[in-house]
Design an enzyme around this catalytic site. Structure first.
Site, PDB file in Angstrom:
ATOM      1  N   CYS A   1       2.759   0.312  13.361  1.00  0.00           N
ATOM      2  CA  CYS A   1       1.342   0.346  13.750  1.00  0.00           C
ATOM      3  C   CYS A   1       1.220  -0.137  15.194  1.00  0.00           C
ATOM      4  O   CYS A   1       0.307  -0.874  15.545  1.00  0.00           O
ATOM      5  CB  CYS A   1       0.478  -0.472  12.799  1.00  0.00           C
ATOM      6  SG  CYS A   1       0.993  -2.186  12.573  1.00  0.00           S
TER       7      CYS A   1
ATOM      8  N   ASP B   1      10.790  -7.179   0.683  1.00  0.00           N
ATOM      9  CA  ASP B   1      10.093  -7.860   1.768  1.00  0.00           C
ATOM     10  C   ASP B   1      10.782  -9.189   2.004  1.00  0.00           C
ATOM     11  O   ASP B   1      11.240  -9.841   1.055  1.00  0.00           O
ATOM     12  CB  ASP B   1       8.607  -8.078   1.475  1.00  0.00           C
ATOM     13  CG  ASP B   1       7.830  -8.320   2.764  1.00  0.00           C
ATOM     14  OD1 ASP B   1       7.415  -7.324   3.403  1.00  0.00           O
ATOM     15  OD2 ASP B   1       7.661  -9.489   3.150  1.00  0.00           O
TER      16      ASP B   1
ATOM     17  N   GLY C   1       0.805  -1.214   0.000  1.00  0.00           N
ATOM     18  CA  GLY C   1       0.000   0.000   0.000  1.00  0.00           C
ATOM     19  C   GLY C   1       0.838   1.263   0.000  1.00  0.00           C
ATOM     20  O   GLY C   1       0.570   2.211  -0.758  1.00  0.00           O
ATOM     21  N   LYS C   2       1.869   1.291   0.821  1.00  0.00           N
ATOM     22  CA  LYS C   2       2.711   2.496   0.900  1.00  0.00           C
ATOM     23  C   LYS C   2       3.634   2.596  -0.313  1.00  0.00           C
ATOM     24  O   LYS C   2       3.926   3.696  -0.788  1.00  0.00           O
ATOM     25  CB  LYS C   2       3.506   2.485   2.211  1.00  0.00           C
ATOM     26  CG  LYS C   2       2.607   2.514   3.447  1.00  0.00           C
ATOM     27  CD  LYS C   2       3.425   2.485   4.723  1.00  0.00           C
ATOM     28  CE  LYS C   2       2.517   2.316   5.937  1.00  0.00           C
ATOM     29  NZ  LYS C   2       1.875   0.977   5.984  1.00  0.00           N
TER      30      LYS C   2
END
Length: 437
Positions: free
Chosen positions: A379, A281, A263-264
């Site tokens: 988060c 990743d 998303g980012k």
């Protein structure tokens, strides 16, 4: 594990899924992926609702079920234990008529091949109906049950946020709203909101996010206008605030170090699509998610499966203008979206995660150009992973300075910015921006 030849209903599938999470420590998303394809569309939606609801309130439901049972279930009957939680949840929190909640939960035991449990489930659920006021009163005297959080998590929030911990508890126990990020390369927010209105989807602007939209109610992504052609993405507003902090300009080389699900990465490219973006990743499987998202939005990024902290394995020696570390963390800011965190996370995880975060910061810092920016986000709602992490980094690296913002993304802390769960209806999130002098 589910047997494919068995014809599952929403409740029986939910019981098996919850048992996998509770008793085998598996992630809810992973187990849902296995079971949901076995259900029809209506059952699939209801099954998800049951799973999220039961795991959200699991400490409360376990307390209540223990009051109704004379002895605990054996491990081999974890599915029946989960069915009892499902039954209580329906009677407490859903609009399902009580007779249907009880009878259908009992029938689910038959589907699971455990006829012996039908009488027990029926008796327990009817006893809960009769004793509900008394049971709910006793629940208020047990903090773990009342706040529906394990004791260690409750204490950690109280320690870090003595003035706000009850607000955090309440936010964690709410269903998260659905938010969108409009792809600025394809449409303005105003244009897309008109498309939503034309399709009967009610929404409002996310005031803090330039391209953000808040839906009145969640919907299937495929029902969103032009979703498949990349006009819009699903992303919480807290995450949408990350890319603007990076001060992206044309001609930059950018590293997204922990990029999945992408998303980012996509938001960074939506700022300047011609920039060179390397998305890493550690999981090759999760790298596929980034590829799907980048492809859907018709963007281009270099994707590599690697441990970002082991740069010898992937770095070509050319420094980056911008580095984003969206670090692996406890997820204690997004429990409303991932209620299984309450069951799966352990207190000892926090120190281990903090060490991993420190390693990423220290190993990636030399890859940043002079006057370049590194943005660190999590988060998490815990200070050990956030402001204390940045304070320690700045002490280790005198050549680093923190960038402060006139338009802060969240509440200013001694180091960085902290958004607690539910602030401005968004997820909990931490942000810090570091410049290499």
């Amino acid at each position: 594990m589910a047997k494919k030849q068995r014809s599952l209903c929403a409740r029986s599938a939910a019981a098996l899924i919850i048992a996998e999470v509770q008793n085998r420590g598996r992630s809810l998303n992973g187990v849902l992926t296995e079971f949901l394809p076995q259900l029809n569309d209506n059952d699939r939606s209801f099954c998800q609702q049951l799973c999220y609801g039961v795991l959200r309130w699991q400490p409360s439901l376990v307390f209540l079920s223990n009051q109704l049972l004379k002895k605990a279930f054996k491990n081999k009957d974890a599915d029946i234990a989960a069915l009892l939680l499902l039954g209580i949840y329906q009677l407490r929190d859903l609009r399902t008529p009580s007779h249907a909640a009880i009878s259908e939960t009992v029938n689910a035991a038959k589907i699971l091949g455990k006829q012996w449990a039908t009488g027990l489930l029926n008796a327990c659920l009817r006893n809960y109906q009769r004793q509900q006021d008394e049971l709910e009163t006793s629940l208020k005297n047990d903090a773990v049950a009342f706040y529906a959080h394990p004791e260690w998590l409750l204490q950690h929030y109280q320690q870090d946020w003595p003035e706000y911990w009850q607000k955090i508890m309440a936010a964690n126990n709410q269903q998260a709203p659905m938010m969108l990020r409009v792809n600025r390369l394809q449409a303005s927010r105003e244009t897309y909101m008109q498309q939503l209105a034309d399709n009967g989807i009610k929404a409002s602007e996310l005031s803090l996010c330039d391209q953000g939209v808040l839906l009145d109610s969640a919907c299937d992504v495929l029902s969103l206008p032009d979703f498949e052609t990349g006009r819009v993405s699903v992303q919480d507003g807290a995450a949408q605030l990350v890319a603007p902090l990076m001060q992206i300009a044309p001609g930059q080389r950018i590293l997204d170090a922990c990029a999945a699900p992408g998303g980012k990465t996509c938001h960074i490219l939506e700022q300047e699509s011609a920039n060179k973006v390397l998305a890493l990743d550690i999981s090759a499987e999760r790298l596929n998610q980034i590829e799907q998202n980048v492809s859907r939005l018709d963007l281009n990024a270099e994707l590599i499966a690697a441990d970002a902290a082991t740069s010898d394995d992937w770095w070509d020696g050319e420094q980056f203008d911008r580095i984003l570390i969206d670090a692996p963390c406890s997820g204690t800011g997004v429990i409303r979206r991932h209620p299984d965190i309450k069951l799966l996370r352990r207190p000892e995880d926090i120190s281990a995660l903090a060490q991993s975060q420190q390693r990423l910061l220290d190993k990636l810092w030399p890859l940043l150009k002079a006057d370049g920016l590194m943005v660190y986000t999590t988060c998490s709602a815990f200070k050990q992973e956030n402001e204390q992490q940045i304070e320690a980094f700045l002490q280790r690296h005198p050549e680093a300075e923190e960038v402060r913002f006139e338009r802060p993304p969240a509440t200013s802390r001694p180091y960085g910015y902290q958004r607690l769960p539910g602030d401005d209806v968004m997820d909990g999130f931490f942000y810090a921006c570091l410049r290499r002098r």
